[in-house]
Design a protein around this motif. Sequence first.
Motif, PDB file in Angstrom:
ATOM      1  N   LEU A 150       6.368   4.533  11.614  1.00 17.10           N
ATOM      2  CA  LEU A 150       4.996   4.106  12.015  1.00 17.10           C
ATOM      3  C   LEU A 150       4.888   4.235  13.395  1.00 17.10           C
ATOM      4  O   LEU A 150       5.295   3.766  14.146  1.00 17.10           O
ATOM      5  CB  LEU A 150       5.033   2.706  11.229  1.00 17.10           C
ATOM      6  CG  LEU A 150       5.467   2.417  10.079  1.00 17.10           C
ATOM      7  CD1 LEU A 150       5.407   0.812   9.631  1.00 17.10           C
ATOM      8  CD2 LEU A 150       4.308   3.154   8.848  1.00 17.10           C
ATOM      9  N   THR A 155      -0.156   3.925  11.323  1.00 23.04           N
ATOM     10  CA  THR A 155      -0.211   5.220  10.954  1.00 23.04           C
ATOM     11  C   THR A 155       1.330   5.527  10.523  1.00 23.04           C
ATOM     12  O   THR A 155       2.092   5.473  11.251  1.00 23.04           O
ATOM     13  CB  THR A 155      -0.692   6.359  12.093  1.00 23.04           C
ATOM     14  OG1 THR A 155      -1.957   5.935  12.472  1.00 23.04           O
ATOM     15  CG2 THR A 155      -0.757   7.715  11.632  1.00 23.04           C
ATOM     16  N   VAL A 156       1.313   6.233   9.563  1.00 24.83           N
ATOM     17  CA  VAL A 156       2.523   6.898   8.746  1.00 24.83           C
ATOM     18  C   VAL A 156       2.526   8.075   9.613  1.00 24.83           C
ATOM     19  O   VAL A 156       2.069   8.920   9.441  1.00 24.83           O
ATOM     20  CB  VAL A 156       2.512   6.990   7.543  1.00 24.83           C
ATOM     21  CG1 VAL A 156       3.894   7.535   7.168  1.00 24.83           C
ATOM     22  CG2 VAL A 156       2.171   5.873   6.660  1.00 24.83           C
ATOM     23  N   ASN A 163       0.528  10.753   8.027  1.00 27.30           N
ATOM     24  CA  ASN A 163      -0.924  10.610   9.048  1.00 27.30           C
ATOM     25  C   ASN A 163      -2.041   9.918   8.152  1.00 27.30           C
ATOM     26  O   ASN A 163      -2.991   9.644   8.622  1.00 27.30           O
ATOM     27  CB  ASN A 163      -1.529  11.983   8.838  1.00 27.30           C
ATOM     28  CG  ASN A 163      -0.546  12.957   9.799  1.00 27.30           C
ATOM     29  OD1 ASN A 163       0.015  12.541  10.795  1.00 27.30           O
ATOM     30  ND2 ASN A 163      -0.327  14.301   9.598  1.00 27.30           N
ATOM     31  N   GLU A 164      -1.840   9.026   7.104  1.00 25.83           N
ATOM     32  CA  GLU A 164      -2.539   8.287   6.617  1.00 25.83           C
ATOM     33  C   GLU A 164      -2.760   6.982   7.465  1.00 25.83           C
ATOM     34  O   GLU A 164      -1.444   6.631   7.710  1.00 25.83           O
ATOM     35  CB  GLU A 164      -2.357   7.982   5.159  1.00 25.83           C
ATOM     36  CG  GLU A 164      -2.716   9.313   4.332  1.00 25.83           C
ATOM     37  CD  GLU A 164      -2.870   9.060   2.738  1.00 25.83           C
ATOM     38  OE1 GLU A 164      -3.552   9.719   2.201  1.00 25.83           O
ATOM     39  OE2 GLU A 164      -2.115   8.451   2.392  1.00 25.83           O
ATOM     40  N   GLN A 165      -3.667   6.183   7.445  1.00 25.00           N
ATOM     41  CA  GLN A 165      -3.436   4.889   8.322  1.00 25.00           C
ATOM     42  C   GLN A 165      -4.084   3.947   7.342  1.00 25.00           C
ATOM     43  O   GLN A 165      -4.536   3.679   6.541  1.00 25.00           O
ATOM     44  CB  GLN A 165      -4.411   5.223   9.401  1.00 25.00           C
ATOM     45  CG  GLN A 165      -4.351   6.325  10.231  1.00 25.00           C
ATOM     46  CD  GLN A 165      -5.349   6.405  11.315  1.00 25.00           C
ATOM     47  OE1 GLN A 165      -6.446   6.100  11.191  1.00 25.00           O
ATOM     48  NE2 GLN A 165      -4.856   6.942  12.483  1.00 25.00           N
ATOM     49  N   ILE A 166      -3.762   2.705   7.907  1.00 22.15           N
ATOM     50  CA  ILE A 166      -3.762   1.273   7.649  1.00 22.15           C
ATOM     51  C   ILE A 166      -4.752   0.478   8.907  1.00 22.15           C
ATOM     52  O   ILE A 166      -4.289   0.561  10.070  1.00 22.15           O
ATOM     53  CB  ILE A 166      -2.836   0.439   7.098  1.00 22.15           C
ATOM     54  CG1 ILE A 166      -2.188   1.043   6.069  1.00 22.15           C
ATOM     55  CG2 ILE A 166      -3.219  -0.987   6.959  1.00 22.15           C
ATOM     56  CD1 ILE A 166      -0.655   0.599   5.724  1.00 22.15           C
ATOM     57  N   LEU A 184       0.784  -1.335  -0.137  1.00 19.71           N
ATOM     58  CA  LEU A 184       0.020  -0.014   0.046  1.00 19.71           C
ATOM     59  C   LEU A 184       0.861   1.378  -0.110  1.00 19.71           C
ATOM     60  O   LEU A 184       1.955   1.059   0.678  1.00 19.71           O
ATOM     61  CB  LEU A 184      -0.811   0.129   1.194  1.00 19.71           C
ATOM     62  CG  LEU A 184      -1.756  -1.244   1.563  1.00 19.71           C
ATOM     63  CD1 LEU A 184      -2.462  -0.917   2.735  1.00 19.71           C
ATOM     64  CD2 LEU A 184      -2.983  -1.133   0.485  1.00 19.71           C
ATOM     65  N   SER A 185       0.512   2.076  -0.668  1.00 23.06           N
ATOM     66  CA  SER A 185       1.152   3.376  -0.558  1.00 23.06           C
ATOM     67  C   SER A 185       0.189   4.462   0.267  1.00 23.06           C
ATOM     68  O   SER A 185      -0.998   4.417   0.276  1.00 23.06           O
ATOM     69  CB  SER A 185       1.050   4.207  -2.093  1.00 23.06           C
ATOM     70  OG  SER A 185       1.994   3.299  -2.980  1.00 23.06           O
ATOM     71  N   ARG A 186       1.042   5.262   1.287  1.00 21.96           N
ATOM     72  CA  ARG A 186       0.269   6.001   2.296  1.00 21.96           C
ATOM     73  C   ARG A 186       1.072   7.122   2.440  1.00 21.96           C
ATOM     74  O   ARG A 186       2.379   7.240   2.275  1.00 21.96           O
ATOM     75  CB  ARG A 186       0.328   5.322   3.603  1.00 21.96           C
ATOM     76  CG  ARG A 186      -0.284   4.066   3.821  1.00 21.96           C
ATOM     77  CD  ARG A 186      -1.980   4.084   3.875  1.00 21.96           C
ATOM     78  NE  ARG A 186      -2.529   4.514   2.643  1.00 21.96           N
ATOM     79  CZ  ARG A 186      -3.672   5.146   2.566  1.00 21.96           C
ATOM     80  NH1 ARG A 186      -4.160   5.262   3.486  1.00 21.96           N
ATOM     81  NH2 ARG A 186      -4.142   5.572   1.327  1.00 21.96           N
ATOM     82  N   LYS A 187       0.532   8.267   2.863  1.00 26.70           N
ATOM     83  CA  LYS A 187       1.215   9.548   3.073  1.00 26.70           C
ATOM     84  C   LYS A 187       1.109   9.763   4.354  1.00 26.70           C
ATOM     85  O   LYS A 187       0.629   9.009   5.241  1.00 26.70           O
ATOM     86  CB  LYS A 187       0.406  10.667   2.272  1.00 26.70           C
ATOM     87  CG  LYS A 187       0.436  10.472   0.866  1.00 26.70           C
ATOM     88  CD  LYS A 187      -0.212  11.665   0.261  1.00 26.70           C
ATOM     89  CE  LYS A 187      -0.406  11.360  -1.428  1.00 26.70           C
ATOM     90  NZ  LYS A 187      -1.050  12.584  -1.964  1.00 26.70           N
TER      91      LYS A 187
END
Length: 70
Positions: free
Chosen positions: A36, A25-26, A12-15, A7-10
Motif C-alpha cells: 500500500l 493506493t494499492v 492502482n485503485e485508491q481509498i 473493500l476490494s481494490r485492484k
Amino acid sequence: GLNVLVLSRKVNEQIVIINEDIVITVVDIRGDKVRLGISAPSSVPVHRREVYDAIKQREDDKAAREARRV
C-alpha cells in the motif's frame, strides 16, 4: 465495538479518507502480500500496527515513571 469496512481494490485503485487528506493506493499484490502507498499530511502520523504499539508502550512507560516521581 469498532465498525470495519472491508473493500476490494485492484492495483492502482485508491481509498480516500478524511476529506481527501489521506489516500491509500494499492501499489502491488504478490501472493498473500499487498503493498500500500499512503499519502497523508505530514501532521498525520502513519505507522504499521507493531510500530504504533511500540511507540504507545514507550509513552505509557514514560508516563508511569513520571507519575512515580510525584
